[in-house]
Design an enzyme around this catalytic site. Structure first.
Site, PDB file in Angstrom:
ATOM      1  N   CYS A 100       0.862  -1.185   0.000  1.00 53.37           N
ATOM      2  CA  CYS A 100       0.000   0.000   0.000  1.00 53.37           C
ATOM      3  C   CYS A 100       0.894   1.230   0.000  1.00 53.37           C
ATOM      4  O   CYS A 100       1.701   1.420   0.905  1.00 53.37           O
ATOM      5  CB  CYS A 100      -0.882  -0.014   1.245  1.00 53.37           C
ATOM      6  SG  CYS A 100      -1.642   1.563   1.609  1.00 53.37           S
ATOM      7  N   CYS A 104      -3.190   7.587  -1.708  1.00 56.38           N
ATOM      8  CA  CYS A 104      -4.520   7.698  -2.336  1.00 56.38           C
ATOM      9  C   CYS A 104      -5.577   8.234  -1.390  1.00 56.38           C
ATOM     10  O   CYS A 104      -6.557   8.838  -1.846  1.00 56.38           O
ATOM     11  CB  CYS A 104      -4.979   6.345  -2.841  1.00 56.38           C
ATOM     12  SG  CYS A 104      -3.660   5.276  -3.365  1.00 56.38           S
ATOM     13  N   THR A 191      -4.119   4.948   7.272  1.00 58.91           N
ATOM     14  CA  THR A 191      -3.103   4.603   6.283  1.00 58.91           C
ATOM     15  C   THR A 191      -2.179   5.796   6.025  1.00 58.91           C
ATOM     16  O   THR A 191      -2.646   6.875   5.672  1.00 58.91           O
ATOM     17  CB  THR A 191      -3.805   4.201   4.969  1.00 58.91           C
ATOM     18  OG1 THR A 191      -4.617   3.063   5.222  1.00 58.91           O
ATOM     19  CG2 THR A 191      -2.802   3.883   3.881  1.00 58.91           C
ATOM     20  N   GLU A 258      -0.189   1.820   9.101  1.00 61.62           N
ATOM     21  CA  GLU A 258      -1.455   2.273   9.699  1.00 61.62           C
ATOM     22  C   GLU A 258      -1.143   2.742  11.124  1.00 61.62           C
ATOM     23  O   GLU A 258      -0.259   2.201  11.773  1.00 61.62           O
ATOM     24  CB  GLU A 258      -2.490   1.135   9.795  1.00 61.62           C
ATOM     25  CG  GLU A 258      -2.578   0.227   8.589  1.00 61.62           C
ATOM     26  CD  GLU A 258      -3.224   0.820   7.373  1.00 61.62           C
ATOM     27  OE1 GLU A 258      -4.044   1.753   7.527  1.00 61.62           O
ATOM     28  OE2 GLU A 258      -2.895   0.377   6.252  1.00 61.62           O
ATOM     29  N   HIS A 293     -12.615   5.812  -2.746  1.00 58.21           N
ATOM     30  CA  HIS A 293     -11.628   4.839  -2.242  1.00 58.21           C
ATOM     31  C   HIS A 293     -11.990   3.412  -2.669  1.00 58.21           C
ATOM     32  O   HIS A 293     -11.110   2.575  -2.854  1.00 58.21           O
ATOM     33  CB  HIS A 293     -11.466   4.953  -0.723  1.00 58.21           C
ATOM     34  CG  HIS A 293     -10.078   4.586  -0.286  1.00 58.21           C
ATOM     35  ND1 HIS A 293      -8.940   5.157  -0.820  1.00 58.21           N
ATOM     36  CD2 HIS A 293      -9.628   3.668   0.608  1.00 58.21           C
ATOM     37  CE1 HIS A 293      -7.873   4.615  -0.279  1.00 58.21           C
ATOM     38  NE2 HIS A 293      -8.257   3.707   0.595  1.00 58.21           N
ATOM     39  N   TYR A 297      -9.411   0.789  -5.068  1.00 60.18           N
ATOM     40  CA  TYR A 297      -8.991  -0.605  -4.871  1.00 60.18           C
ATOM     41  C   TYR A 297      -9.009  -1.416  -6.168  1.00 60.18           C
ATOM     42  O   TYR A 297      -8.356  -2.450  -6.259  1.00 60.18           O
ATOM     43  CB  TYR A 297      -9.898  -1.284  -3.820  1.00 60.18           C
ATOM     44  CG  TYR A 297      -9.536  -0.928  -2.391  1.00 60.18           C
ATOM     45  CD1 TYR A 297      -8.916   0.269  -2.080  1.00 60.18           C
ATOM     46  CD2 TYR A 297      -9.819  -1.805  -1.343  1.00 60.18           C
ATOM     47  CE1 TYR A 297      -8.594   0.595  -0.780  1.00 60.18           C
ATOM     48  CE2 TYR A 297      -9.496  -1.497  -0.038  1.00 60.18           C
ATOM     49  CZ  TYR A 297      -8.879  -0.293   0.241  1.00 60.18           C
ATOM     50  OH  TYR A 297      -8.549   0.023   1.534  1.00 60.18           O
ATOM     51  N   CYS A 300      -5.079  -0.284  -7.076  1.00 58.53           N
ATOM     52  CA  CYS A 300      -3.918  -0.635  -6.247  1.00 58.53           C
ATOM     53  C   CYS A 300      -3.827  -2.128  -5.986  1.00 58.53           C
ATOM     54  O   CYS A 300      -2.768  -2.729  -6.091  1.00 58.53           O
ATOM     55  CB  CYS A 300      -3.927   0.155  -4.943  1.00 58.53           C
ATOM     56  SG  CYS A 300      -5.036  -0.452  -3.662  1.00 58.53           S
ATOM     57  N   GLU A 457      -6.973  -5.356   4.563  1.00 58.01           N
ATOM     58  CA  GLU A 457      -7.427  -4.069   4.041  1.00 58.01           C
ATOM     59  C   GLU A 457      -8.389  -4.267   2.877  1.00 58.01           C
ATOM     60  O   GLU A 457      -9.301  -3.468   2.677  1.00 58.01           O
ATOM     61  CB  GLU A 457      -6.246  -3.207   3.625  1.00 58.01           C
ATOM     62  CG  GLU A 457      -6.685  -1.763   3.444  1.00 58.01           C
ATOM     63  CD  GLU A 457      -5.569  -0.846   3.043  1.00 58.01           C
ATOM     64  OE1 GLU A 457      -4.672  -1.292   2.318  1.00 58.01           O
ATOM     65  OE2 GLU A 457      -5.605   0.325   3.442  1.00 58.01           O
TER      66      GLU A 457
HETATM   67 FE1  SF4 Z   1      -3.235   1.951   0.002  1.00 65.14          FE
HETATM   68 FE2  SF4 Z   1      -4.683   1.074  -2.042  1.00 65.14          FE
HETATM   69 FE3  SF4 Z   1      -5.765   2.727  -0.232  1.00 65.14          FE
HETATM   70 FE4  SF4 Z   1      -3.900   3.567  -1.986  1.00 65.14          FE
HETATM   71  S1  SF4 Z   1      -5.988   2.822  -2.465  1.00 65.14           S
HETATM   72  S2  SF4 Z   1      -4.000   4.040   0.168  1.00 65.14           S
HETATM   73  S3  SF4 Z   1      -2.575   1.778  -2.105  1.00 65.14           S
HETATM   74  S4  SF4 Z   1      -5.027   0.629   0.089  1.00 65.14           S
HETATM   75 FE    FE Z   2      -7.119   1.761   2.057  1.00 66.34          FE
END
Ligand code: SF4
Ligand code: FE
Length: 494
Positions: A100, A104, A191, A258, A293, A297, A300, A457
């Site tokens: 991660c 983001c 995060t 985190e 968000h 996902y 990422c 996550e």
């Molecule tokens: Fe982390 Fe994915 Fe959230 Fe970006 S979108 S902060 S990489 S979990």
């Molecule tokens: Fe996240």
């Protein structure tokens, strides 16, 4: 100011007085701490990639606020093309870090705040949108990382914020002053919070009038007076403290992060407040941030999945099982699942639409479907990776054993000799050390430190599965589907 390099970003963190606690102690030089540093390196990748001509189109764009070239992580999406590029950028960063990369949450907070503040102002005549634009221009001009902080501790889940025994279970306005507010409370599992220059705080759920002191949103520096963080543990984290640790870490350079972020009576000046009691907009801000968000996902996790699939394919090659038809089929299934997530990320972006202030939202139904699939598919991908890897992924001796010259055999064999002999496999394809490296990478991603980002996550980040199901129910429009069925079946409409 131009965009920073990764190294400049890391140096910029040293200028902050961020208060970080871990293992019951204050960590003074947290930038160099072996447990924290991989997560900082991971954010640094978002800076370095933006300076590579090859990735310029994905990683950078033109600010709608200043007209300057900025990192896309600090951008307000202006089109469906921007939304798609966001997903592609996140897949790229996931591929480069297998972790991660944390930046983001700020990007998703910016985009949720931008349109929501506009709509609050329209109803109440407040000045939040201009304040927010000013703050975001500052972030863009200085190429900063901002944590998007939403999740409150929540205490007793059966009670609303104002009904909690301890009023701090949801972050709240404790005092209103002419020049600002004083806030108290905390945000959980944040995060990248330690690695962020600033925080944007948002409410965690829709609020009613009784909870209006909890309907609060603002920005504040990560080292604001009264703000501190307690670092979250990750599986196998203390391996990073071992001397010369390398192979056993699986992913030596990168990782996620985190923390619990505590606001112990923090003063927020008016210019950084974006919501202070407009409880009827708390739900909109939450829905938009969560929507963005959930879209994220689909980028990422897919990038991290690419690395995991590659590692599984490599371990099959190293084990000598790559040609077995069931192994090939498992890799096909992993690819199918991973690309299905990417399809969702792209689909909710392609179906995006302009908000009242011109910025672009994703299609919320499809973003929630995306995240719902993310609560499942990575688990299956991990299951298949573990199947292909074999038990050695979790039973292998340490790097120190492989490197030990302590003689233990009848013929003078060292611990290292014995490990190398018995853990050798397809010697044409790999050394025993390379086999160990790839198995440790799999361990790291399936159940070690990076499993925080890839597994749990995937389940709970951006909202637990039930949160998406509620949104799918709201957005699914069952009534119109009933009408379709009635029409085909010849049922007369009233
Ligand atoms: Fe982390 Fe994915 Fe959230 Fe970006 S979108 S902060 S990489 S979990
Ligand atoms: Fe996240």
């Amino acid at each position: 100011m131009t965009m920073m390099t990764g190294a400049q970003y890391i140096e910029s963190l040293r200028e902050l007085n961020t208060r970080v606690y871990m293992f019951g102690e204050k960590i003074e030089n947290w930038v160099n701490h072996p447990i924290i540093r991989p997560s900082i390196n991971c954010v640094a990748v978002t800076y370095d990639l933006a300076l590579e001509p090859e990735y310029e189109d994905l990683m950078t764009t033109t600010s709608n606020l200043t007209g300057n070239i900025i990192n896309r992580f600090n951008h307000i999406h202006q089109s469906t093309d921007d939304l798609k590029k966001k997903i592609k950028m996140q897949r790229l960063c996931g591929q480069k870090t297998a972790s991660c990369f944390q930046r983001c949450v700020g990007m998703d907070a910016f985009n949720a705040e931008y349109s929501t503040t506009y709509e609050i102002d329209k109803k109440y005549g407040t000045d939040y949108h201009n304040r927010f634009k000013k703050f975001l221009s500052f972030v863009q001009d200085n190429d900063l990382v901002v944590d998007g902080a939403m999740t409150d501790p929540k205490g007793d889940r059966s009670r609303s914020p104002h009904e909690q025994e301890d009023p701090d279970m949801y972050l709240r306005i404790k005092e209103r002053r002419r020049d600002g507010i004083v806030v108290r409370g905390a945000k959980c599992h944040q995060t990248g919070s330690v690695n962020s220059h600033w925080h944007i705080v948002m409410p965690t759920q829709a609020m009613k009038e009784e909870d209006k002191d909890y309907a609060v949103s603002f920005a504040c520096p990560s080292d604001a007076d009264g703000l501190y963080m307690i670092y979250g543990r990750q599986s196998c984290d203390t391996r990073k403290l071992e001397e010369n640790a390398d192979i056993d870490l699986g992913n030596k350079c990168y990782g996620g992060q985190e923390a619990l972020v505590v606001f112990d009576d923090v003063f927020i000046p008016n210019e950084y407040i974006f919501m202070a009691g407009e409880y009827d907009f708390a739900g909109m801000l939450v829905e938009r941030f969560a929507g963005f968000h959930r879209q994220s996902y689909g980028g990422c996790k897919v990038g991290v999945g690419d690395v995991l699939i590659g590692a599984a394919a490599l371990v099959a090659e190293y084990n000598g099982s790559a040609k077995a038809s069931h192994i090939k089929d498992k890799l096909i299934e992993m690819t199918h699942l991973n690309e299905s997530l990417y399809c969702c990320g792209l689909a909710c972006s392609t179906e995006g639409y302009p908000t009242e202030c011109g910025s672009y939202m994703i299609n919320l139904l499809l973003a929630n479907v995306c995240k719902q699939n993310v609560t499942r598919f990575p688990y299956e991908i991990v299951r298949l990776a573990e199947d292909i890897a074999g038990g050695l992924m979790v039973t292998m001796p340490s790097e120190k054993d492989f490197k030990s010259d302590l003689i233990i055999g009848r013929n003078g064999e060292t611990i290292g000799d014995v490990c190398k002999k018995y853990f050798a496999a397809n010697t044409e394809k790999c050394s025993t050390e390379d086999r160990a490296r790839i198995l440790r990478l799999l361990e790291n991603m399936c159940l070690g430190a990076s499993a925080v980002g890839y597994r749990t996550e995937s389940m709970h980040g951006a909202g637990s599965p039930q949160a998406q199901r509620i949104m799918i129910q709201r957005q699914g429009n069952i009534e119109s589907k009933k009408d379709l069925a009635k029409k085909i079946a010849g049922i007369i409409q009233e």
